[in-house]
Design a protein around this motif. Structure first.
Motif, PDB file in Angstrom:
ATOM      1  N   MET A   8      66.118 -15.503 -16.080  1.00  0.00           N
ATOM      2  CA  MET A   8      66.230 -15.924 -14.682  1.00  0.00           C
ATOM      3  C   MET A   8      67.613 -16.497 -14.368  1.00  0.00           C
ATOM      4  N   THR A  39      59.874 -19.504  -6.951  1.00  0.00           N
ATOM      5  CA  THR A  39      60.153 -18.358  -7.830  1.00  0.00           C
ATOM      6  C   THR A  39      58.860 -17.662  -8.262  1.00  0.00           C
ATOM      7  N   PRO A  93      55.147 -13.580 -17.379  1.00  0.00           N
ATOM      8  CA  PRO A  93      55.352 -13.258 -15.962  1.00  0.00           C
ATOM      9  C   PRO A  93      54.642 -11.952 -15.599  1.00  0.00           C
ATOM     10  N   HIS A 151      57.294 -17.441 -10.897  1.00  0.00           N
ATOM     11  CA  HIS A 151      57.597 -16.581 -12.046  1.00  0.00           C
ATOM     12  C   HIS A 151      56.429 -16.400 -13.003  1.00  0.00           C
ATOM     13  N   GLU A 174      60.382 -26.308 -14.386  1.00  0.00           N
ATOM     14  CA  GLU A 174      59.568 -25.325 -13.663  1.00  0.00           C
ATOM     15  C   GLU A 174      58.118 -25.751 -13.817  1.00  0.00           C
ATOM     16  N   ASN A 222      56.938 -22.739 -10.418  1.00  0.00           N
ATOM     17  CA  ASN A 222      58.160 -22.534  -9.639  1.00  0.00           C
ATOM     18  C   ASN A 222      59.273 -23.411 -10.190  1.00  0.00           C
ATOM     19  N   LEU A 244      62.426 -10.462 -14.539  1.00  0.00           N
ATOM     20  CA  LEU A 244      61.265 -10.918 -15.316  1.00  0.00           C
ATOM     21  C   LEU A 244      60.491  -9.768 -15.969  1.00  0.00           C
ATOM     22  N   PHE A 260      63.939 -11.653  -8.620  1.00  0.00           N
ATOM     23  CA  PHE A 260      63.311 -12.335  -9.766  1.00  0.00           C
ATOM     24  C   PHE A 260      62.388 -11.386 -10.528  1.00  0.00           C
ATOM     25  N   ARG A 261      61.671 -10.555  -9.784  1.00  0.00           N
ATOM     26  CA  ARG A 261      60.790  -9.591 -10.427  1.00  0.00           C
ATOM     27  C   ARG A 261      61.593  -8.681 -11.353  1.00  0.00           C
TER      28      ARG A 261
END
Ligand code: GCU
Length: 345
Positions: free
Chosen positions: A203, A249, A126, A251, A228, A169, A321, A317-318
């Protein structure tokens, strides 16, 4: 879950030079005899290429066109036939077949290669690439990637470049995901590496590694709640039929690596290697165009068929990750590659 990891020493040099200078065919580790005579380096022999995508996926289309141009430009000396839909095996099996010399080329998701050389991990983390442009600039730069791409020669594999998988995603059968909390308890399929497991756990989900081709029925029977992937695979694999909630997301920007048998690659003349590199780079441009169109089309079509798309809390999410990426950068090589990628951002 732990996966077998073999550290492979790198070969220094620029991709073209490094690959060109990688020694003779008999240095490669493919067995002298294998199924269907595939280890033969006789010009014009059918070179079998494995992909796990459907015929209409950009990856497959670009590779088939590349194969056509190679046949044309080498007067049939390099005769690649692309087999779609994983008929030559799922990616883990194709990778084994490539090492054994049973097949000659494969399109492999970067995480598959992590299990052979952990430095490939940096390609599949990520927050490494800011955009597809950034990723493609890095992963198709021969000076930057030559050493890593030639590091699997003793596994009979030479990586010759990458196509993007775009942003991956999360999609699922039950509800829109907006924050990591929404993924609590959700069983999400991932590709078969430790990092992918850790990523989905960070996540908020429960990770379930499995082959790409098994995802549809696992979603349908409720063995998993979600997966995903990009919008292209969401539609070509018909996952939209069984998982309606697609949440952005973003990610990970993933990569598919085009890998050639080292024995076959090293049997090509310098001129043919150059044609391959040239045509591969041209195919990246073609792929990118096909990709943009496919993402647009897949989004429209799946929406029309009832899928629900939503934006997520990107900062949340950041935040979960970033530690995954940091923890995955362990060796000096990994750290240096990560820095080189970020410098290109
Ligand atoms: C994408 C990617 C494939 C990969 C798949 C997966 O479709 O292009 O190479 O196998 O994701 O999630 O397994």
């Amino acid at each position: 879950m732990s996966f077998k990891r073999i550290v492979v020493g790198g070969v220094a040099g620029v991709l073209m030079l490094a690959l060109g200078a990688c020694g003779s065919a008999d240095q490669a580790s493919a067995p002298s005899q294998s199924v269907g005579g595939a280890s033969s380096t006789e010009p014009g022999r059918e070179l079998k290429m494995s992909t796990n995508q459907t015929e209409d996926h950009p990856n497959n289309v670009a590779l088939m066109n590349l194969a056509d141009r190679m046949r044309e430009r080498t007067d049939g000396r390099i005769n690649i036939v692309v087999y779609a839909n994983a008929v030559l095996g799922a990616q883990t099996d194709s990778m084994a077949s490539l090492q054994e010399g049973v097949i000659d080329l494969a399109s492999l998701s970067a995480p598959q290669l992590v299990n052979l050389n952990p430095d490939f991990q940096v390609l599949d983390l990520p927050l490494v690439f800011d955009s597809i442009e950034h990723q493609m600039k890095a992963l198709n730069d021969p000076e930057l990637m030559g050493e890593l791409y030639s590091s699997l020669e003793d596994k009979n594999m030479v990586v010759t470049g990458a196509y993007t998988q775009g942003s991956r995603n999360v999609y699922n059968t039950t509800r829109p995901v907006v924050t990591p909390d929404d993924m609590k308890g959700m069983k999400i399929r991932v590709q078969e590496t430790d990092m992918q497991v850790k990523m989905v756990e960070a996540m908020g989900g429960v990770a379930s590694p499995m082959a790409f081709g098994e995802v549809y029925s696992a979603l349908q029977t409720g063995v998993i709640d979600g997966a995903e992937n990009n919008e292209a695979s969401y539609i070509t694999m018909k996952h939209n039929e069984v998982a309606k909630y697609y949440s952005y997301t973003r990610h990970l920007i993933g990569a598919d690596m085009t890998v050639v048998s080292a024995k076959v690659y090293n049997s090509w003349s310098d001129e043919d290697k150059e044609i391959w590199q040239e045509e591969f780079l041209a195919s990246v441009d073609e792929f990118n165009e096909l990709w943009d169109a496919k993402i647009k089309d897949a989004t429209e079509q799946t929406k029309a068929a009832g899928s629900q798309f939503n934006e997520v809390d990107a900062d949340a999410f950041r935040a979960v990750l970033a530690p995954v990426t940091e923890a995955a950068l362990v060796t000096e090589n990994q750290k240096a590659l990560y820095k080189a990628f970020r410098d290109l951002a």
